[in-house]
Write an enzyme that holds these catalytic residues in place. Sequence first.
Site, PDB file in Angstrom:
ATOM      1  N   LYS A 126      27.054  53.233  70.339  1.00  0.00           N
ATOM      2  CA  LYS A 126      26.461  51.922  70.618  1.00  0.00           C
ATOM      3  C   LYS A 126      25.911  51.294  69.331  1.00  0.00           C
ATOM      4  O   LYS A 126      26.195  50.137  69.024  1.00  0.00           O
ATOM      5  CB  LYS A 126      25.335  52.062  71.647  1.00  0.00           C
ATOM      6  CG  LYS A 126      25.680  52.846  72.908  1.00  0.00           C
ATOM      7  CD  LYS A 126      26.708  52.162  73.758  1.00  0.00           C
ATOM      8  CE  LYS A 126      26.833  52.800  75.142  1.00  0.00           C
ATOM      9  NZ  LYS A 126      27.315  54.184  75.131  1.00  0.00           N
ATOM     10  N   LYS A 161      21.632  49.223  78.664  1.00  0.00           N
ATOM     11  CA  LYS A 161      22.361  50.494  78.784  1.00  0.00           C
ATOM     12  C   LYS A 161      21.742  51.543  77.882  1.00  0.00           C
ATOM     13  O   LYS A 161      21.127  51.240  76.857  1.00  0.00           O
ATOM     14  CB  LYS A 161      23.836  50.309  78.443  1.00  0.00           C
ATOM     15  CG  LYS A 161      24.124  49.703  77.082  1.00  0.00           C
ATOM     16  CD  LYS A 161      25.626  49.421  76.935  1.00  0.00           C
ATOM     17  CE  LYS A 161      25.947  48.697  75.649  1.00  0.00           C
ATOM     18  NZ  LYS A 161      27.394  48.400  75.517  1.00  0.00           N
ATOM     19  N   ARG A 211      39.987  48.108  75.221  1.00  0.00           N
ATOM     20  CA  ARG A 211      39.967  49.269  74.341  1.00  0.00           C
ATOM     21  C   ARG A 211      41.066  49.093  73.295  1.00  0.00           C
ATOM     22  O   ARG A 211      42.245  49.038  73.617  1.00  0.00           O
ATOM     23  CB  ARG A 211      40.169  50.548  75.144  1.00  0.00           C
ATOM     24  CG  ARG A 211      40.449  51.792  74.306  1.00  0.00           C
ATOM     25  CD  ARG A 211      39.364  52.122  73.265  1.00  0.00           C
ATOM     26  NE  ARG A 211      38.052  52.265  73.836  1.00  0.00           N
ATOM     27  CZ  ARG A 211      37.600  53.363  74.424  1.00  0.00           C
ATOM     28  NH1 ARG A 211      38.373  54.424  74.509  1.00  0.00           N
ATOM     29  NH2 ARG A 211      36.375  53.394  74.906  1.00  0.00           N
ATOM     30  N   ARG A 226      40.301  46.912  80.549  1.00  0.00           N
ATOM     31  CA  ARG A 226      39.798  47.606  81.736  1.00  0.00           C
ATOM     32  C   ARG A 226      39.025  46.598  82.576  1.00  0.00           C
ATOM     33  O   ARG A 226      37.937  46.161  82.201  1.00  0.00           O
ATOM     34  CB  ARG A 226      38.956  48.798  81.305  1.00  0.00           C
ATOM     35  CG  ARG A 226      39.793  49.832  80.538  1.00  0.00           C
ATOM     36  CD  ARG A 226      38.987  50.726  79.671  1.00  0.00           C
ATOM     37  NE  ARG A 226      38.272  49.990  78.636  1.00  0.00           N
ATOM     38  CZ  ARG A 226      37.365  50.529  77.826  1.00  0.00           C
ATOM     39  NH1 ARG A 226      37.058  51.801  77.930  1.00  0.00           N
ATOM     40  NH2 ARG A 226      36.768  49.800  76.905  1.00  0.00           N
ATOM     41  N   ASP A 274      35.617  48.799  71.530  1.00  0.00           N
ATOM     42  CA  ASP A 274      35.490  48.099  72.803  1.00  0.00           C
ATOM     43  C   ASP A 274      35.147  46.646  72.522  1.00  0.00           C
ATOM     44  O   ASP A 274      34.152  46.354  71.835  1.00  0.00           O
ATOM     45  CB  ASP A 274      34.404  48.745  73.668  1.00  0.00           C
ATOM     46  CG  ASP A 274      34.836  50.087  74.232  1.00  0.00           C
ATOM     47  OD1 ASP A 274      36.015  50.446  74.082  1.00  0.00           O
ATOM     48  OD2 ASP A 274      33.985  50.780  74.820  1.00  0.00           O
TER      49      ASP A 274
END
Length: 318
Positions: A126, A161, A211, A226, A274
């Site tokens: 992250k 998150k 991705r 996704r 991502d």
Amino acid sequence: MRYSLGVVMDPIAHINFHKDTSLALLQAAQNSGFELFYFEPSDLYLDGGCAMGSGRSLKVFDDPARWFELGNPSECQLGRLDAMLMRVDPPFDNEYLYATYILESAEREGALVVNRPQSLRDCNEKIFATAFPQCCPPLIVSRDMARLRAFHAKHRDVIFKPLDGMGGSGVFHCKPDGANLGAILELLTDRGARQIMGQRYIPEIKDGDKRILVVDGEVVPYCLARIPEAGETRGNLAAGGRGEARPLSDRDRWIVQQVAPTLKERGLLFVGLDVIGDYLTEINVTSPTCVREIDAAYGTDIGALLMSAITDRLAQKG
């Protein structure tokens, strides 16, 4: 010349044959002539300062009924292997950390470790993305609840998150009404004891969390988008998302150009970016996936690209 390749991974008997990227990489390695050896994290140890492992020879097959065959365990000096793949899934806990120390000893003793153990430790998936602020949405990393509340008050639509999750675990969408904001922040920060990330919500998530795979600094020209299922904000396949392979956009390629030189410098040969909409949200360095889906859609052989990069590095070592 035939090279040896050790893989450290979660139990191979429990993988999903049709989706598992580690298996695709191992099949590519075997097809490229590598002699394979299999280790689970518990097989690694140090004997004095020497990196060791209780390894087994490995053969892999393109057969959903029988995709692997293991030899008998034997003690192996890891530094004598030509290369090693670290493919253990997060969470990045203390056991994962200790494995990187052992693999770093193997690296000092001569093995090429993919990805480089120091970079696995340094590049939180992250936080590493924040090294490229020109690519990222507005974000915050903090454990201070007042500061996190202020971020929500400013941006109103926010994703919160944990910093150590995977597969969409622990990801919360806090909408402009702020419903359950206090409970979300208390849970994720453990009442202020843990750092978390907040990112401004990117509505393009409905079109997919892309991705993008980068092999030794070179981008694969297709990604896997996704797409969240109805009512979800998480596109992760593990959270029920649907995968759709697509060519890269110009913006995707620009993001890769910003990031790729740093990946090469850090010895990160196989990485998953991502991207949601126009923004980089994470850089996956531990165990990137989606190889099988992209290969199936476009006839690529991403595993062969990685094996070629590894072979080139080994040839340069002489």
